[in-house]
Design a protein around this motif. Structure first.
Motif, PDB file in Angstrom:
ATOM      1  N   LEU A 100       0.822  -1.214   0.000  1.00 62.38           N
ATOM      2  CA  LEU A 100       0.000   0.000   0.000  1.00 62.38           C
ATOM      3  C   LEU A 100       0.855   1.262   0.000  1.00 62.38           C
ATOM      4  N   THR A 101       1.833   1.338   0.880  1.00 62.09           N
ATOM      5  CA  THR A 101       2.685   2.526   0.963  1.00 62.09           C
ATOM      6  C   THR A 101       3.475   2.704  -0.331  1.00 62.09           C
ATOM      7  N   LEU A 102       4.049   1.634  -0.833  1.00 62.07           N
ATOM      8  CA  LEU A 102       4.874   1.717  -2.034  1.00 62.07           C
ATOM      9  C   LEU A 102       4.046   2.077  -3.267  1.00 62.07           C
ATOM     10  N   SER A 103       2.844   1.550  -3.357  1.00 63.44           N
ATOM     11  CA  SER A 103       1.954   1.893  -4.461  1.00 63.44           C
ATOM     12  C   SER A 103       1.641   3.394  -4.439  1.00 63.44           C
ATOM     13  N   TRP A 104       1.347   3.904  -3.257  1.00 64.02           N
ATOM     14  CA  TRP A 104       1.074   5.331  -3.097  1.00 64.02           C
ATOM     15  C   TRP A 104       2.316   6.155  -3.458  1.00 64.02           C
ATOM     16  N   LEU A 105       3.483   5.718  -2.978  1.00 61.20           N
ATOM     17  CA  LEU A 105       4.722   6.461  -3.210  1.00 61.20           C
ATOM     18  C   LEU A 105       5.060   6.512  -4.705  1.00 61.20           C
ATOM     19  N   ARG A 106       4.914   5.388  -5.393  1.00 56.63           N
ATOM     20  CA  ARG A 106       5.201   5.368  -6.831  1.00 56.63           C
ATOM     21  C   ARG A 106       4.294   6.372  -7.558  1.00 56.63           C
ATOM     22  N   GLU A 107       3.012   6.353  -7.283  1.00 57.39           N
ATOM     23  CA  GLU A 107       2.081   7.293  -7.925  1.00 57.39           C
ATOM     24  C   GLU A 107       2.450   8.735  -7.609  1.00 57.39           C
ATOM     25  N   ASN A 108       2.834   8.990  -6.380  1.00 56.23           N
ATOM     26  CA  ASN A 108       3.219  10.335  -5.959  1.00 56.23           C
ATOM     27  C   ASN A 108       4.426  10.816  -6.763  1.00 56.23           C
ATOM     28  N   LEU A 109       5.449   9.988  -6.894  1.00 57.71           N
ATOM     29  CA  LEU A 109       6.662  10.391  -7.606  1.00 57.71           C
ATOM     30  C   LEU A 109       6.415  10.506  -9.108  1.00 57.71           C
ATOM     31  N   ALA A 137       1.757 -11.203   2.128  1.00 59.20           N
ATOM     32  CA  ALA A 137       1.186 -10.034   2.812  1.00 59.20           C
ATOM     33  C   ALA A 137       0.612  -9.008   1.845  1.00 59.20           C
ATOM     34  N   ALA A 138       0.816  -9.212   0.549  1.00 56.29           N
ATOM     35  CA  ALA A 138       0.420  -8.217  -0.457  1.00 56.29           C
ATOM     36  C   ALA A 138      -1.088  -7.980  -0.457  1.00 56.29           C
ATOM     37  N   LYS A 139      -1.436  -6.699  -0.418  1.00 58.20           N
ATOM     38  CA  LYS A 139      -2.838  -6.285  -0.537  1.00 58.20           C
ATOM     39  C   LYS A 139      -3.085  -5.617  -1.884  1.00 58.20           C
ATOM     40  N   VAL A 140      -2.033  -5.099  -2.494  1.00 59.01           N
ATOM     41  CA  VAL A 140      -2.106  -4.530  -3.835  1.00 59.01           C
ATOM     42  C   VAL A 140      -0.915  -5.055  -4.624  1.00 59.01           C
ATOM     43  N   ASP A 141      -1.083  -5.143  -5.930  1.00 59.82           N
ATOM     44  CA  ASP A 141      -0.011  -5.614  -6.797  1.00 59.82           C
ATOM     45  C   ASP A 141       0.870  -4.427  -7.167  1.00 59.82           C
ATOM     46  N   VAL A 142       2.134  -4.485  -6.781  1.00 66.00           N
ATOM     47  CA  VAL A 142       3.090  -3.426  -7.095  1.00 66.00           C
ATOM     48  C   VAL A 142       4.173  -4.029  -7.986  1.00 66.00           C
ATOM     49  N   ASP A 143       4.392  -3.401  -9.135  1.00 68.12           N
ATOM     50  CA  ASP A 143       5.424  -3.866 -10.051  1.00 68.12           C
ATOM     51  C   ASP A 143       6.782  -3.459  -9.498  1.00 68.12           C
ATOM     52  N   VAL A 144       7.546  -4.442  -9.064  1.00 67.87           N
ATOM     53  CA  VAL A 144       8.870  -4.202  -8.486  1.00 67.87           C
ATOM     54  C   VAL A 144       9.901  -4.817  -9.418  1.00 67.87           C
ATOM     55  N   LYS A 145      10.738  -3.960 -10.000  1.00 66.28           N
ATOM     56  CA  LYS A 145      11.700  -4.432 -11.003  1.00 66.28           C
ATOM     57  C   LYS A 145      12.848  -5.235 -10.392  1.00 66.28           C
ATOM     58  N   TYR A 146      13.285  -4.838  -9.210  1.00 64.85           N
ATOM     59  CA  TYR A 146      14.432  -5.489  -8.565  1.00 64.85           C
ATOM     60  C   TYR A 146      14.042  -5.945  -7.164  1.00 64.85           C
ATOM     61  N   VAL A 147      14.019  -7.254  -6.943  1.00 61.73           N
ATOM     62  CA  VAL A 147      13.693  -7.825  -5.636  1.00 61.73           C
ATOM     63  C   VAL A 147      14.848  -8.704  -5.195  1.00 61.73           C
ATOM     64  N   GLY A 148      15.319  -8.461  -3.986  1.00 57.78           N
ATOM     65  CA  GLY A 148      16.400  -9.276  -3.448  1.00 57.78           C
ATOM     66  C   GLY A 148      15.928 -10.653  -3.015  1.00 57.78           C
ATOM     67  N   PHE A 149      15.055 -10.693  -2.019  1.00 57.02           N
ATOM     68  CA  PHE A 149      14.604 -11.958  -1.441  1.00 57.02           C
ATOM     69  C   PHE A 149      13.109 -11.911  -1.173  1.00 57.02           C
ATOM     70  N   GLU A 150      12.440 -13.011  -1.432  1.00 59.66           N
ATOM     71  CA  GLU A 150      11.057 -13.165  -0.987  1.00 59.66           C
ATOM     72  C   GLU A 150      11.114 -13.925   0.324  1.00 59.66           C
ATOM     73  N   ILE A 151      10.384 -13.398   1.319  1.00 59.47           N
ATOM     74  CA  ILE A 151      10.451 -13.968   2.664  1.00 59.47           C
ATOM     75  C   ILE A 151       9.039 -14.286   3.159  1.00 59.47           C
ATOM     76  N   PRO A 152       8.949 -15.116   4.206  1.00 59.60           N
ATOM     77  CA  PRO A 152       7.626 -15.443   4.747  1.00 59.60           C
ATOM     78  C   PRO A 152       6.982 -14.228   5.431  1.00 59.60           C
ATOM     79  N   ASN A 153       5.684 -14.311   5.627  1.00 56.39           N
ATOM     80  CA  ASN A 153       4.927 -13.224   6.240  1.00 56.39           C
ATOM     81  C   ASN A 153       5.105 -13.261   7.761  1.00 56.39           C
ATOM     82  N   GLN A 154       6.307 -12.925   8.177  1.00 52.76           N
ATOM     83  CA  GLN A 154       6.684 -12.878   9.598  1.00 52.76           C
ATOM     84  C   GLN A 154       7.202 -11.475   9.896  1.00 52.76           C
TER      85      GLN A 154
END
Length: 183
Positions: free
Chosen positions: A110-119, A138-155
């Motif tokens: 949610l925060t990142l989706s808002w931030l991308r639109e803002n910029l 944990a995703a509530k919205v789909d955000v296109d992320v070009k570079y992802v280091g690691f996918e981790i559990p929802n902890q």
């Protein structure tokens, strides 16, 4: 700070400092290719992305400007409130710039989706995202992320810039915080 310095506060170490640095080097090589001939503006999201931004920027073999923005949707809790507030805005003009948002972690998105639109609304030529960690569950919205280091559990994780009540940011790796610490 190493995990033995906070014995009992973590249930598991997910990533070591060496694993993180190796992944940031891999991401830097991809960024260099994608931004060949251009000078991106790296936008670090305070406070969590400080370690990621510093180590990624030092790893890059291309020129890049850096700026910082602080946004919050957490308060003092462990879950996003969904309401985004700008705590510190950028000093840079984004008009015509290639912007690369550098994040520590993506939870709900949610925060990142808002931030991308803002910029994007500020006239940037492009806005891409680089995140060290992502929690797909944990995703509530789909955000296109070009570079992802690691996918981790929802902890709930801490370390390498990630905190709980401003503690654990200086842990060299990333670990799962024991529930007894935050419950």
């Amino acid at each position: 700070m190493d995990n033995h310095d906070i014995d009992g506060d973590l249930t598991e170490m997910l990533l070591t400092e060496d694993e993180i640095h190796a992944k940031l080097a891999e991401l830097a090589r991809r960024i260099e290719v994608d931004y060949d001939g251009r000078k991106p503006l790296l936008v670090g999201v305070l406070k969590g992305a400080v370690m990621v931004m510093a180590d990624l920027a030092r790893e890059l073999k291309i020129h890049a400007d850096m700026d910082w923005m602080a946004v919050s949707s957490y308060g003092a809790g462990t879950k996003s409130s969904g309401v985004v507030r700008i705590l510190k805005d950028l000093d840079s003009d984004l008009t015509g710039r290639d912007v690369l948002i550098v994040e520590d972690i993506i939870d709900s998105g949610l925060t990142l989706s808002w931030l991308r639109e803002n910029l994007e609304s500020r006239g940037a030529a492009s806005v891409e995202i680089c995140a060290l960690l992502r929690k797909p569950e944990a995703a509530k919205v789909d955000v296109d992320v070009k570079y992802v280091g690691f996918e981790i559990p929802n902890q709930f994780v801490v370390g390498y810039g990630l905190d709980f009540s401003e503690k654990y940011r200086n842990l060299r790796g990333v670990g799962i915080l024991a529930p007894h610490v935050y419950s």
